[in-house]
Write a protein that holds these residues in place. Structure first.
Motif, PDB file in Angstrom:
ATOM      1  N   ASP A   3     -52.766  65.358  68.457  1.00 56.85           N
ATOM      2  CA  ASP A   3     -53.349  66.751  68.761  1.00 56.85           C
ATOM      3  C   ASP A   3     -52.964  67.952  68.066  1.00 56.85           C
ATOM      4  O   ASP A   3     -53.531  68.980  68.042  1.00 56.85           O
ATOM      5  CB  ASP A   3     -52.912  66.868  70.309  1.00 56.85           C
ATOM      6  N   THR A  38     -57.446  61.036  72.938  1.00 56.06           N
ATOM      7  CA  THR A  38     -56.008  61.279  73.766  1.00 56.06           C
ATOM      8  C   THR A  38     -56.506  61.928  74.899  1.00 56.06           C
ATOM      9  O   THR A  38     -55.581  62.370  75.703  1.00 56.06           O
ATOM     10  CB  THR A  38     -55.208  62.036  72.719  1.00 56.06           C
ATOM     11  N   MET A  64     -54.634  55.660  71.214  1.00 56.94           N
ATOM     12  CA  MET A  64     -55.212  56.902  71.779  1.00 56.94           C
ATOM     13  C   MET A  64     -55.659  56.799  73.348  1.00 56.94           C
ATOM     14  O   MET A  64     -55.013  57.920  73.992  1.00 56.94           O
ATOM     15  CB  MET A  64     -56.747  57.161  71.126  1.00 56.94           C
ATOM     16  N   ALA A  67     -52.019  57.522  75.047  1.00 54.19           N
ATOM     17  CA  ALA A  67     -51.854  58.844  75.299  1.00 54.19           C
ATOM     18  C   ALA A  67     -52.753  59.602  76.197  1.00 54.19           C
ATOM     19  O   ALA A  67     -52.454  60.438  77.059  1.00 54.19           O
ATOM     20  CB  ALA A  67     -52.063  59.710  73.697  1.00 54.19           C
TER      21      ALA A  67
END
Length: 206
Positions: A3, A38, A64, A67
């Protein structure tokens, strides 16, 4: 870390927000987040659909999705279903069954995803097959700056290369050819393109 290194906050979030806005979501509706990563879209979607709505997040990456699950747990959302699947192999009927009354999802969102997915046309077709009649769809993705901003094209190419995106693909064209009530916007001099619309009935598509 994704991110942060994706430059989400300084560069790419405004187009993401606009794409969600163009879905015109209402409380209780269901959304397919194609290539959800994510879960960056989840807070934006939740603010529109509320606890009675549903998010179906699909991604091929286990990292991903891990997360995304952490994001869901931290927010204590119980209306998010995460599916690990190559988007091009998505089981459309399984997604339809998850949605309200089994008619399909009310909206499809693909942010910075179709330019990464190799078989993106098949992925889009699978997602579209999971949609309810009259569903809203939005694609937010990367291209190359144009006009006066073309001088920034080398930086845009670098950003796309780092993220594995193909800036020449133009997946938003799928929205243009299959929808009515369309909306179009560009950000960062054309580096980011947003297209949204209401899906046509299959019988009405040319």
């Amino acid at each position: 870390m994704y991110d942060v290194i994706s430059l989400e906050r300084p560069l790419y979030r405004p187009a993401r927000v606009h794409g969600v806005e163009l879905l015109r979501l209402h409380p209780g509706q269901s959304v397919l987040d194609l290539g959800c990563g994510t879960g960056l879209n989840f807070p934006l979607l939740q603010s529109s659909i509320g606890p009675a709505g549903l998010i179906v997040g699909v991604d091929a990456s286990a990292g991903m999705l891990a997360a995304a699950r952490r994001r869901v747990r931290r927010a204590a959302w119980d209306n998010v279903v995460l599916l690990r699947s190559d988007a091009a192999d998505l089981e459309s009927q399984a997604v339809r069954v998850l949605a309200r009354d089994g008619l399909g999802v009310d909206a499809i969102l693909a942010t910075y995803a179709l330019s990464v997915i190799t078989r993106w046309r098949q992925a889009w077709a699978r997602a579209r097959a999971a949609a309810a009649p009259g569903a809203r769809v939005a694609v937010v993705d990367l291209g190359l700056p144009a006009g006066n901003a073309a001088v920034l094209a080398p930086l845009a190419r670098l950003a796309c290369a780092v993220g594995g995106s193909d800036p020449h693909r133009g997946p938003w064209a799928a929205v243009v050819g299959e929808t009515v009530q369309r909306s179009h916007a560009t950000f960062l001099g054309g580096h980011v393109v947003v297209d949204a619309g209401t899906l046509l009935d299959p019988a009405d598509r040319r």
